[in-house]
Design a protein around this motif. Structure first.
Motif, mmCIF file in Angstrom:
data_model
loop_
_atom_site.group_PDB
_atom_site.id
_atom_site.type_symbol
_atom_site.label_atom_id
_atom_site.label_comp_id
_atom_site.label_asym_id
_atom_site.label_seq_id
_atom_site.Cartn_x
_atom_site.Cartn_y
_atom_site.Cartn_z
ATOM 1 N N LEU A 10 0.547 35.163 -29.050
ATOM 2 C CA LEU A 10 0.203 36.339 -29.854
ATOM 3 C C LEU A 10 0.750 36.226 -31.271
ATOM 4 C CD1 LEU A 10 0.719 39.254 -27.314
ATOM 5 C CD2 LEU A 10 -1.421 38.216 -28.058
ATOM 6 N N HIS A 11 1.778 35.406 -31.418
ATOM 7 C CA HIS A 11 2.319 35.179 -32.768
ATOM 8 C C HIS A 11 2.251 33.686 -33.081
ATOM 9 C CE1 HIS A 11 3.776 39.292 -32.638
ATOM 10 N NE2 HIS A 11 4.161 39.034 -31.411
ATOM 11 N N ASN A 25 -6.473 40.644 -41.118
ATOM 12 C CA ASN A 25 -5.619 41.058 -40.016
ATOM 13 C C ASN A 25 -6.514 41.261 -38.789
ATOM 14 O OD1 ASN A 25 -3.985 42.335 -38.145
ATOM 15 N ND2 ASN A 25 -3.239 43.929 -39.527
ATOM 16 N N LEU A 27 -5.920 42.322 -35.902
ATOM 17 C CA LEU A 27 -5.716 43.564 -35.156
ATOM 18 C C LEU A 27 -6.320 44.785 -35.857
ATOM 19 C CD1 LEU A 27 -2.106 43.042 -33.783
ATOM 20 C CD2 LEU A 27 -4.242 42.975 -32.503
ATOM 21 N N ALA A 28 -6.825 44.575 -37.078
ATOM 22 C CA ALA A 28 -7.502 45.691 -37.750
ATOM 23 C C ALA A 28 -8.805 46.022 -37.037
ATOM 24 C CB ALA A 28 -7.769 45.355 -39.210
ATOM 25 N N CYS A 29 -9.365 45.019 -36.349
ATOM 26 C CA CYS A 29 -10.634 45.250 -35.642
ATOM 27 C C CYS A 29 -10.379 46.125 -34.428
ATOM 28 C CB CYS A 29 -11.249 43.932 -35.206
ATOM 29 S SG CYS A 29 -12.608 44.160 -34.033
ATOM 30 N N ASN A 30 -11.130 47.250 -34.328
ATOM 31 C CA ASN A 30 -10.967 48.079 -33.131
ATOM 32 C C ASN A 30 -12.142 47.946 -32.172
ATOM 33 O OD1 ASN A 30 -12.874 49.637 -34.393
ATOM 34 N ND2 ASN A 30 -11.451 51.253 -35.019
ATOM 35 N N GLN A 31 -12.872 46.878 -32.316
ATOM 36 C CA GLN A 31 -13.921 46.539 -31.352
ATOM 37 C C GLN A 31 -14.998 47.601 -31.229
ATOM 38 O OE1 GLN A 31 -14.395 43.598 -29.133
ATOM 39 N NE2 GLN A 31 -13.327 42.853 -30.942
ATOM 40 N N GLN A 51 -17.256 39.732 -30.047
ATOM 41 C CA GLN A 51 -16.669 38.947 -28.960
ATOM 42 C C GLN A 51 -15.975 37.680 -29.484
ATOM 43 O OE1 GLN A 51 -20.206 38.416 -26.583
ATOM 44 N NE2 GLN A 51 -19.538 39.973 -25.113
ATOM 45 N N ARG A 54 -12.328 39.326 -30.392
ATOM 46 C CA ARG A 54 -11.468 39.807 -29.301
ATOM 47 C C ARG A 54 -10.580 38.695 -28.711
ATOM 48 N NH1 ARG A 54 -8.334 43.778 -28.322
ATOM 49 N NH2 ARG A 54 -7.908 44.130 -26.121
ATOM 50 N N GLN A 57 -7.845 37.920 -31.032
ATOM 51 C CA GLN A 57 -6.751 38.898 -31.022
ATOM 52 C C GLN A 57 -5.771 38.621 -29.891
ATOM 53 O OE1 GLN A 57 -9.092 42.513 -30.683
ATOM 54 N NE2 GLN A 57 -8.755 43.053 -32.833
ATOM 55 N N LEU A 58 -6.307 38.125 -28.773
ATOM 56 C CA LEU A 58 -5.462 37.853 -27.603
ATOM 57 C C LEU A 58 -4.805 36.474 -27.684
ATOM 58 C CD1 LEU A 58 -7.749 39.242 -24.741
ATOM 59 C CD2 LEU A 58 -6.023 40.456 -26.059
ATOM 60 N N LYS A 84 -13.675 49.115 -40.773
ATOM 61 C CA LYS A 84 -12.276 48.800 -41.037
ATOM 62 C C LYS A 84 -12.140 47.784 -42.177
ATOM 63 C CE LYS A 84 -9.116 49.738 -38.992
ATOM 64 N NZ LYS A 84 -8.119 50.669 -39.456
ATOM 65 N N ARG B 367 -3.651 53.489 -35.463
ATOM 66 C CA ARG B 367 -4.116 52.230 -36.051
ATOM 67 C C ARG B 367 -2.935 51.477 -36.671
ATOM 68 N NH1 ARG B 367 -7.410 50.222 -33.458
ATOM 69 N NH2 ARG B 367 -7.360 48.588 -35.032
ATOM 70 N N GLU B 371 -1.946 47.619 -36.406
ATOM 71 C CA GLU B 371 -2.102 46.727 -37.543
ATOM 72 C C GLU B 371 -0.773 46.332 -38.179
ATOM 73 O OE1 GLU B 371 -5.171 48.344 -40.177
ATOM 74 O OE2 GLU B 371 -6.179 49.049 -38.372
ATOM 75 N N LEU B 376 -0.449 45.439 -29.045
ATOM 76 C CA LEU B 376 -1.703 44.885 -28.559
ATOM 77 C C LEU B 376 -2.323 45.879 -27.580
ATOM 78 C CD1 LEU B 376 -3.511 42.375 -28.771
ATOM 79 C CD2 LEU B 376 -2.467 41.583 -26.650
#
Lengths: 134, 576
Positions: A10-11, A25, A27-31, A51, A54, A57-58, A84, B367, B371, B376
């Motif tokens: 994750l990092h 970023n 994680l800015a995506c909220n799908q 897709q 996602r 992000q993981l 976003k 958010r 961010e 997660l």
């Protein structure tokens, strides 16, 4: 399919590399899926544009194997509509760069049929050549 | 003797006039033997419309008024005040509803709509013909408020009512004020000021001359009615020294009994009550509190990988509670960010069904947790949590990537729902206020009367009504306090006189009405063999009228003779 999430991933290098190349970023995506809703090339893609983000992000680098980044025309429809402000074409570009750095390319410029090129828009040709850079 | 009734037919712009022949209706009614005056006007509720009514009352010595317009729920009060101002008893002014019940529902058949409007107006003329002149009832009022519950909701309501100059008795079951808020580490959105604000509030209450605080106290009985409640209170710890109950007179009651945490042992599949390192969000609050120890309960090690599980027990009608507890999404975001501040190298995960963050600045807050703090969010529920080599294997799903996801965690935090405080249902029975299927108190109307109950004089504040957060709780508590102040702002209470009454010569004192009355307004006279009505409790529903075998009951201005005369006018086709 079941995966065990790896806190190091994750990092880890994969996410850092995408974020460094794309300056986005993840994680800015909220799908929300708006990118996929408007993408003109989803019929051809193995993974929808959302897709693609996602698994990234993981921290799952299997996403590099997708054909979708290579089909992306960088038309910027997704970037224009993303609520976003995520610049997805840059992320697609980052995934192509990472694949290329691994020695994988889905496009070899010299192999493209010249007859096909004759009818293709200039932007597509330039884009395809860029994707073929090593 | 003929009545001298005035009939005022309203066009309501085009609302009525487009499907009812309004001038024709007024013209027909002018020929009615009991109608001394009839007129139509564009908007009868407007100032010129009301002036027309007042002028007609004076010019034609009217003794009753029928306004054929909208529903009485809309303008009955308006027109009764107009009639009263011109010298007609307001209870001899009635609305004939020819808008909601006629023009709006029969827009495409003007002749039929006009005929139906005529039926309704003539019915109301018959009613007014037999209407008595009544005066509003006045009832004594005890201007003292009892607040049940010394959490943030009860304290805010107490401060507001006391600040308006009325005495308040604040009853708290625990030994100290503060309620659940005292257990929170910090509050969103700023994480600042929660405990300081609470301490200020408690201090303000304790030094307030108008507030009497009773701790370790419980309400054990309640009788009376709005303005005149008798609240029985018992103090002392259960099992401790027995203290004689005493009774408080109060005009209003604010219920603010708050919430309890959901029982973790109801969540065994995710380790609730079984695994020490599976805790609730309220447990985690204590770990995050200033001076608290952020450590795994099992071995005292600082957790690095923390998994939050949203909707643990909520939105789960099969295994838990069906409702959304409303605050948990924000609580998880807050706790995840606080955790990351305390353990910068840590990682927080949150399994959710969907993120419900309606509130000013709330969406942005959640958010930010993703961010800026790298929380997660995984869209899916967790199926199982199992111990594995001193850690916890969390087996969940991420439906956004269509993957089953396992996480090896150090600590699992269950975002469990608020449930009503222990004893809420019996307290509701004591106070004659209802609870819903989940045990939260019912408001009088889910949209339009959110702080009142169906028992006049009993108001609701905070989470005893349903899950909500601190700003919402405070707003509702102040709303409930405003209702109390509105009640107390009068020297005495007035009540509609259209309540039940008894024809004593016909009453056999059989007490059928006593058992029938849903409001406890009927009883037998202590000496004389007749049933009596407590007009303060009677809502004029008419159940006793129907039940009485001797036809000894009636509701004022809804007498059976009036209703029969009204029915005679329906479908009438003769000439006037």
């Amino acid at each position: 399919m079941r995966v065990v999430l790896d806190p190091l991933a994750l990092h880890g290098a994969f996410i850092r590399e995408i974020e460094a190349i794309s300056e986005q970023n993840l994680l800015a995506c909220n799908q929300c899926g708006r990118c996929s809703a408007g993408c003109p090339l989803v019929e051809e893609m193995d993974l929808l544009p959302n897709q693609i983000i996602r698994p990234a992000q993981l921290g799952l680098d299997t996403v590099v194997d997708s054909t979708s980044p290579w089909l992306c025309a960088a038309c910027l429809m997704c970037e224009a509509r993303c609520p976003k402000g995520v610049d997805l074409p840059r992320i697609m570009d980052a995934l192509r760069q990472i694949a290329l750095r691994r020695g994988e390319s889905r496009v070899v410029a010299g192999d493209v049929d010249p007859a096909l090129l004759a009818g293709a828009p200039q932007m597509a040709i330039v884009g395809a050549l860029r994707r073929g850079e090593k | 003797m003929k009545s001298r009734i005035g009939v005022f037919v309203c066009h309501c712009g085009h609302n009525i006039a487009s499907s009812v022949d309004v001038p024709g209706l007024a013209e027909t009614l002018r020929r009615h033997p009991d109608v001394a005056f009839a007129a139509d006007y564009k908007y009868m509720c407007s100032d010129p419309g009301q002036q027309l009514i007042r002028q007609a009352i004076a010019d034609h010595r009217l003794d009753g008024v029928v306004v054929a317009a909208c529903s009485p729920a809309m303008h009955e009060t308006t027109f009764r005040r107009t009639a009263e101002g011109a010298g007609v008893n307001p209870y001899r002014c009635e609305c004939a509803n020819i808008r909601e019940q006629v023009s709006w529902v029969h827009q495409h058949d003007q002749p039929a709509a006009t005929a139906k409007a005529g039926d309704i107006v003539r019915s109301i003329v018959e009613r007014v013909r037999q209407d008595e002149c009544l005066e509003p009832l006045t009832l004594a009022l005890t201007r003292r408020c009892v607040v049940i519950g010394g959490g943030i909701a009860g304290m805010q309501a107490a401060l507001d009512v006391a600040g308006a100059g009325y005495p308040v008795v604040l009853i708290e079951r625990q030994s100290a004020l503060g309620g659940r808020m005292a257990q929170l580490s910090g509050t969103y959105l700023t994480l600042e000021g929660g405990s300081e604000r609470l301490a200020q509030m408690i201090a303000a209450i304790e030094r307030h001359a108008n507030i009497q605080v009773l701790t370790e106290a419980e309400v054990t009985a309640c009788s009376g009615y709005v303005g005149n409640f008798q609240v029985e209170v018992r103090t002392g710890r259960p099992g401790g020294a027995e203290v004689t109950p005493f009774t408080l007179d109060a005009g209003a009651i604010v219920v603010a009994t708050g919430w309890d945490p959901y029982d973790l042992s109801r969540l065994p599949e995710v380790g609730g009550g079984l695994l020490p390192d599976v805790v609730s969000t309220l447990d985690f609050e204590r770990m995050l509190a200033p001076g608290g120890r952020l450590a795994r309960p099992s071995d005292g090690v600082v957790p690095r990988q923390v998994v939050f599980i949203h909707c643990a027990g909520s939105r789960d009608p099969e295994h838990g509670v069906p409702y959304c507890s409303k605050t948990c999404c924000m609580v998880v975001a807050k706790q995840a960010m606080m955790f990351r501040q305390r353990v910068p190298e840590g990682q927080a995960y949150a399994f959710y069904i969907d993120l419900r963050t309606a509130g000013k600045g709330y969406e942005e807050y959640v958010r930010r947790s993703a961010e800026e703090h790298g929380v997660l969010y995984l869209r899916g529920k967790v199926s199982a949590v199992a111990a594995e080599n001193g850690r916890l294997r969390v087996s969940g799903a991420d439906t956004l990537s269509d993957l089953a996801v396992d996480i090896l965690a150090d600590l699992v935090v269950l975002a469990t729902p608020m449930v009503p405080a222990d004893g809420a249902v019996p307290l509701g029975q004591t106070l004659h206020i209802s609870t819903d299927a989940d045990g939260f108190f019912n408001e009088a109307h889910p949209k339009l009367r959110p702080v009142e109950t169906l028992t006049a004089g009993v108001y609701l504040a905070g989470t005893c009504q349903g899950p909500r957060d601190i700003p919402e709780t405070l707003a509702q508590a102040s709303g409930a306090a405003a209702k109390v102040m509105q009640l107390f702002s009068h020297a005495e209470m007035t009540q509609s006189p259209t309540v039940a009454a008894v024809v004593e010569d016909l009453c056999a004192a059989c007490a059928t009405c006593v058992g029938t009355c849903p409001y406890g307004a009927r009883s037998l006279h202590p000496v004389r063999a007749v049933a009596v009505v407590n007009p303060a409790l009677c809502q004029g529903c008419g159940a006793c009228v129907v039940a009485c075998p001797n036809k000894a009951c009636f509701v004022r201005n809804w007498r059976p003779t009036q209703v029969m005369a009204m029915l005679d006018q329906v479908g009438w086709s003769g000439d006037l």
